[in-house]
Design an enzyme around this catalytic site. Structure first.
Site, PDB file in Angstrom:
ATOM      1  N   GLU A  64       0.118 -11.463  13.853  1.00  6.38           N
ATOM      2  CA  GLU A  64       1.301 -10.695  14.280  1.00  6.38           C
ATOM      3  C   GLU A  64       0.952  -9.330  14.888  1.00  6.38           C
ATOM      4  OE1 GLU A  64       5.222 -10.442  11.791  1.00  6.38           O
ATOM      5  OE2 GLU A  64       3.925  -8.816  11.158  1.00  6.38           O
ATOM      6  N   ARG A  83       7.427 -16.206   3.059  1.00  2.00           N
ATOM      7  CA  ARG A  83       7.474 -15.016   2.187  1.00  2.00           C
ATOM      8  C   ARG A  83       8.210 -15.232   0.868  1.00  2.00           C
ATOM      9  NH1 ARG A  83       9.141  -9.530   5.160  1.00  2.00           N
ATOM     10  NH2 ARG A  83      11.170 -10.451   4.864  1.00  2.00           N
ATOM     11  N   ILE A 133       2.215 -10.328   1.127  1.00  2.00           N
ATOM     12  CA  ILE A 133       1.622 -11.551   1.673  1.00  2.00           C
ATOM     13  C   ILE A 133       0.513 -11.211   2.652  1.00  2.00           C
ATOM     14  CG2 ILE A 133       3.725 -12.948   1.423  1.00  2.00           C
ATOM     15  CD1 ILE A 133       3.951 -12.710   4.566  1.00  2.00           C
ATOM     16  N   ASP A 134       0.542  -9.988   3.213  1.00  2.00           N
ATOM     17  CA  ASP A 134      -0.439  -9.615   4.246  1.00  2.00           C
ATOM     18  C   ASP A 134      -1.874  -9.583   3.715  1.00  2.00           C
ATOM     19  OD1 ASP A 134       1.879  -9.309   5.604  1.00  2.00           O
ATOM     20  OD2 ASP A 134       1.608  -7.200   6.120  1.00  2.00           O
ATOM     21  N   LYS A 152      -0.113 -33.944  24.062  1.00  2.00           N
ATOM     22  CA  LYS A 152       0.354 -33.316  25.309  1.00  2.00           C
ATOM     23  C   LYS A 152       0.692 -31.832  25.172  1.00  2.00           C
ATOM     24  CE  LYS A 152       5.052 -35.001  24.559  1.00  2.00           C
ATOM     25  NZ  LYS A 152       6.191 -35.718  25.039  1.00  2.00           N
ATOM     26  N   LYS A 178       1.372  -6.025  -4.374  1.00  3.13           N
ATOM     27  CA  LYS A 178       2.138  -7.102  -3.730  1.00  3.13           C
ATOM     28  C   LYS A 178       1.990  -7.040  -2.220  1.00  3.13           C
ATOM     29  CE  LYS A 178       5.252  -6.174  -1.415  1.00  3.13           C
ATOM     30  NZ  LYS A 178       6.316  -5.700  -0.536  1.00  3.13           N
ATOM     31  N   TYR A 210       8.918 -15.692   7.996  1.00  3.87           N
ATOM     32  CA  TYR A 210       9.891 -15.733   6.900  1.00  3.87           C
ATOM     33  C   TYR A 210       9.860 -17.077   6.174  1.00  3.87           C
ATOM     34  CZ  TYR A 210      11.095 -11.518   9.306  1.00  3.87           C
ATOM     35  OH  TYR A 210      10.984 -10.280   9.882  1.00  3.87           O
ATOM     36  N   ASP A 231       0.820  -1.227   0.000  1.00  2.04           N
ATOM     37  CA  ASP A 231       0.000   0.000   0.000  1.00  2.04           C
ATOM     38  C   ASP A 231       0.848   1.268   0.000  1.00  2.04           C
ATOM     39  OD1 ASP A 231       0.737  -0.896   2.536  1.00  2.04           O
ATOM     40  OD2 ASP A 231      -0.971  -0.012   3.544  1.00  2.04           O
ATOM     41  N   ASP A 232       1.901   1.296   0.828  1.00  2.00           N
ATOM     42  CA  ASP A 232       2.734   2.499   0.900  1.00  2.00           C
ATOM     43  C   ASP A 232       3.494   2.745  -0.401  1.00  2.00           C
ATOM     44  OD1 ASP A 232       2.201   3.663   3.259  1.00  2.00           O
ATOM     45  OD2 ASP A 232       3.972   2.921   4.323  1.00  2.00           O
ATOM     46  N   ARG A 286       1.585  -7.802   9.166  1.00  2.00           N
ATOM     47  CA  ARG A 286       1.916  -6.636  10.012  1.00  2.00           C
ATOM     48  C   ARG A 286       0.717  -6.086  10.801  1.00  2.00           C
ATOM     49  NH1 ARG A 286       2.557  -3.591  12.900  1.00  2.00           N
ATOM     50  NH2 ARG A 286       3.871  -1.755  13.178  1.00  2.00           N
TER      51      ARG A 286
HETATM   52  P1  FBP Z   1       5.123  -5.764   2.901  1.00  2.00           P
HETATM   53  O1  FBP Z   1       3.895  -5.087   3.428  1.00  2.00           O
HETATM   54  O2  FBP Z   1       6.197  -4.829   2.521  1.00  2.00           O
HETATM   55  O3  FBP Z   1       4.780  -6.729   1.815  1.00  2.00           O
HETATM   56  O4  FBP Z   1       5.762  -6.663   4.068  1.00  2.00           O
HETATM   57  C1  FBP Z   1       5.003  -7.516   4.792  1.00  2.00           C
HETATM   58  C2  FBP Z   1       5.753  -8.183   5.932  1.00  2.00           C
HETATM   59  O5  FBP Z   1       6.168  -9.472   5.560  1.00  2.00           O
HETATM   60  C3  FBP Z   1       4.865  -8.216   7.168  1.00  2.00           C
HETATM   61  O6  FBP Z   1       4.012  -9.324   7.153  1.00  2.00           O
HETATM   62  C4  FBP Z   1       5.866  -8.215   8.294  1.00  2.00           C
HETATM   63  O7  FBP Z   1       5.323  -7.643   9.457  1.00  2.00           O
HETATM   64  C5  FBP Z   1       6.958  -7.359   7.746  1.00  2.00           C
HETATM   65  O8  FBP Z   1       6.903  -7.466   6.346  1.00  2.00           O
HETATM   66  C6  FBP Z   1       8.309  -7.772   8.248  1.00  2.00           C
HETATM   67  O9  FBP Z   1       9.223  -6.844   7.808  1.00  2.00           O
HETATM   68  P2  FBP Z   1      10.793  -7.061   7.657  1.00  2.00           P
HETATM   69  O10 FBP Z   1      10.986  -7.574   6.283  1.00  2.00           O
HETATM   70  O11 FBP Z   1      11.342  -5.710   7.758  1.00  2.00           O
HETATM   71  O12 FBP Z   1      11.248  -8.020   8.694  1.00  2.00           O
END
Ligand code: FBP
Length: 549
Positions: A307, A424, A200-201, A238, A198, A421, A171-172, A248
């Protein structure tokens, strides 16, 4: 040197599916968008706001008279499919005009500002097709937002004779791409700027953008892992697994994973905020479920935690705001204190009574994270807070109380996890491989038309790829005004989970029985080869939203 695995070799031969309407000969159809009443945004984007929507139709557009020289940047966190956007863009500009060329700027917007880029040719691209990651040119989080940045971007474009720029971002980054497009137009600079959705969020979406790329693959990778953990849970019988999931702010990933795996508890940040839940209420809800299941002989379970949860708990949001202010105003006095207990006590004395009492009730390691991990603007790095451990500590304490009161008798063995990670940069699913290739191809066609300030839009995503409808919409029309660093600025609105939306409603229908009983689903790993109903299926969120589930 990256070693080619058997899967990578087989995967490199995959030919992403394109909508039947999309080729270098497609023609552009313009449709006026309903007139927006947002005069403030319109005034800020006089050249790029009142533009029509564009869709590409099967046609016989003549071959382009001149080559397109395009620059491309990958911006922000990686998302599966980024390399295929570049592949689709490259293949399309070459079929539009064989002399067209593509420059990849290195490490995100920084590469554009410092004019560091490489020519992307067929040979370089070959080993990146259908792979995960953004490593072909790298990505970065530098923001392209000031007047000086825009001047530098135009200077770089001019020095390389570029006619266009494609920004692949969230978005940014797309908000800033839109501002650059407007700036170029206002200054008669011959640079067209097009954005690609783009993240993943999954929070860059709207009426014309059904999903951002990468969400499909990442949520399927996490769902596979959650399914595996649940199989372990019913085997070992267990452990309670507390699983924090990347994303994010919005809880789209947690919600999609819940729909795919049916965990016992899934917290949805947007609901927590809407209902004004306190940390104690959340902890009580989890503890009651643990006790209920234990009484039925099931001392195991799964909890999904988005998160961004902590910032959506109203009292925690208020505490974080106060901590940010305290550290901004008393940073010097804070920094000279030598031990962590002293630092914690110092900030607690500067907080309001309610915030101080909440802060003092937190486990020490979380209280430390809240004052130590700061971003470059001095704000708490909420994403780094171990919410899964915080909840484990608080649930353990609550269960102890319940044991003392005789309402809980079993033992509690928790296991914390964080999946982020891991997903992603995964090898893109067929859906993401096809979707991203189509987005790249669409970007090239928008540029062929000389359009600027557009974001690529591909719709009908639950249909077979051949029937998808590709085009673009003006980015400025997705904007709203938000306060950033104390100033109101136009930005693309983050799309959070809608509590009235079909995905949340479906989850709501089942969550009580998923909590009490064990109804886990095990989606297994993403399949790349095999029947379409297994390999090409989109997310459940998309299916529900299109009424197909
Ligand atoms: P974008 O919004 O830039 O696609 O990034 C998403 C994200 O993967 C979030 O889910 C996560 O909180 C953040 O990036 C982690 O950022 P960094 O890459 O700086 O660890």
């Amino acid at each position: 040197m990256i070693q080619q695995t058997a899967l990578a070799q087989a995967r490199s031969a995959y030919r992403p599916k394109l909508p039947a309407s999309l080729s270098a000969a497609s023609t552009a159809k313009q449709t006026p968008l309903p007139t927006s009443s947002d005069s403030e945004i319109r005034a800020l984007f006089p050249n790029t706001f009142d533009l029509p929507a564009v869709t590409f139709e099967k046609g016989s557009a003549p071959a382009a008279a001149s080559a397109i020289r395009v620059g491309v940047i990958l911006s922000g966190g990686p998302a599966p499919g980024g390399h295929n956007v570049i592949a689709g863009l490259f293949d399309a500009i070459k079929s539009i005009h064989p002399e067209s060329s593509l420059i990849g700027f290195l490490n995100g917007p920084d590469g554009l500002l410092t004019n560091k880029g490489i020519e992307i040719d067929a040979k370089l691209l070959e080993s990146y097709r259908n792979t995960g990651g953004f490593d072909i040119i790298g990505s970065g989080r530098t923001k392209l937002e000031s007047h000086e940045d825009f001047l530098k971007a135009l200077e770089t474009a001019k020095s390389r004779d570029l006619t266009s720029l494609v920004v692949i971002g969230g978005d940014d980054s797309n908000s800033n791409a839109s501002k650059l497009a407007e700036f170029a137009k206002a200054n008669n600079a011959p640079l067209c700027v097009v954005g690609v959705p783009k993240t993943i969020d999954g929070d860059l979406r709207g009426e014309h953008i059904e999903t951002s790329f990468g969400f499909d693959t990442a949520s399927k990778v996490y769902s596979d892992l959650i399914g595996n953990i649940q199989r372990d849970a019913i085997s070992a019988r267990k452990y309670w697994h507390f699983i924090k999931l990347m994303g994010r702010s919005a809880s789209h990933i947690a919600l999609e994973c819940a729909l795919q795996t049916h965990p016992n508890i899934t917290l949805i940040s947007e609901e927590v905020a809407e209902r004004g839940l306190t940390l104690k209420q959340i902890v009580d809800q989890i503890s009651d479920t643990v006790a209920h299941r234990a009484a039925n002989g099931e001392k195991f379970g799964t909890v999904l935690i988005p998160e961004g949860l902590i910032e959506f708990v109203p009292e925690m949001g208020a505490l974080i705001g106060e901590l940010n202010d305290t550290l901004a105003h008393h940073g010097d006095a804070f920094n000279v204190l030598e031990s962590l207990p002293l630092k914690r006590e110092f900030v607690a004395t500067k907080l309001t009574a309610a915030a101080a009492s909440l802060y003092r009730s937190l486990p020490d390691d979380i209280a430390n994270q809240l004052i130590l991990d700061r971003d470059p603007h001095g704000n708490v790095q909420v994403a780094r807070i171990d919410t899964q451990r915080l909840l484990i500590d608080l649930v353990e304490a609550r269960l102890k109380e319940m044991k003392a009161a005789g309402t809980y008798k079993a033992s509690f063995s928790p296991q914390p996890h964080y999946f982020g990670y891991e997903g992603r940069c995964a090898v893109p699913s067929n859906f993401d491989a096809d979707y991203t290739y189509t987005l790249g191809f669409t970007a090239a066609l928008l540029l062929r038309e000389g359009l600027t300030g557009y974001i690529c839009s591909v719709r009908g995503l639950t249909k077979p790829a051949a029937d998808w409808q590709a085009g673009g919409i003006p980015m400025a029309q997705m904007m709203n005004m938000e306060r950033r660093h104390g100033k109101m600025v136009p930005v693309i609105k983050k799309a959070l989970v809608e509590l009235n939306g079909p995905a949340f409603k479906e989850f709501e229908k089942h969550r009580a029985s998923w909590a009490r009983e064990t109804q886990y689903a095990f989606p297994g790993p993403i399949q790349y080869f095999g029947p379409a109903e297994v390999c090409d299926r989109p997310t459940i969120t998309l299916e529900l939203e299109s009424g197909k589930f």
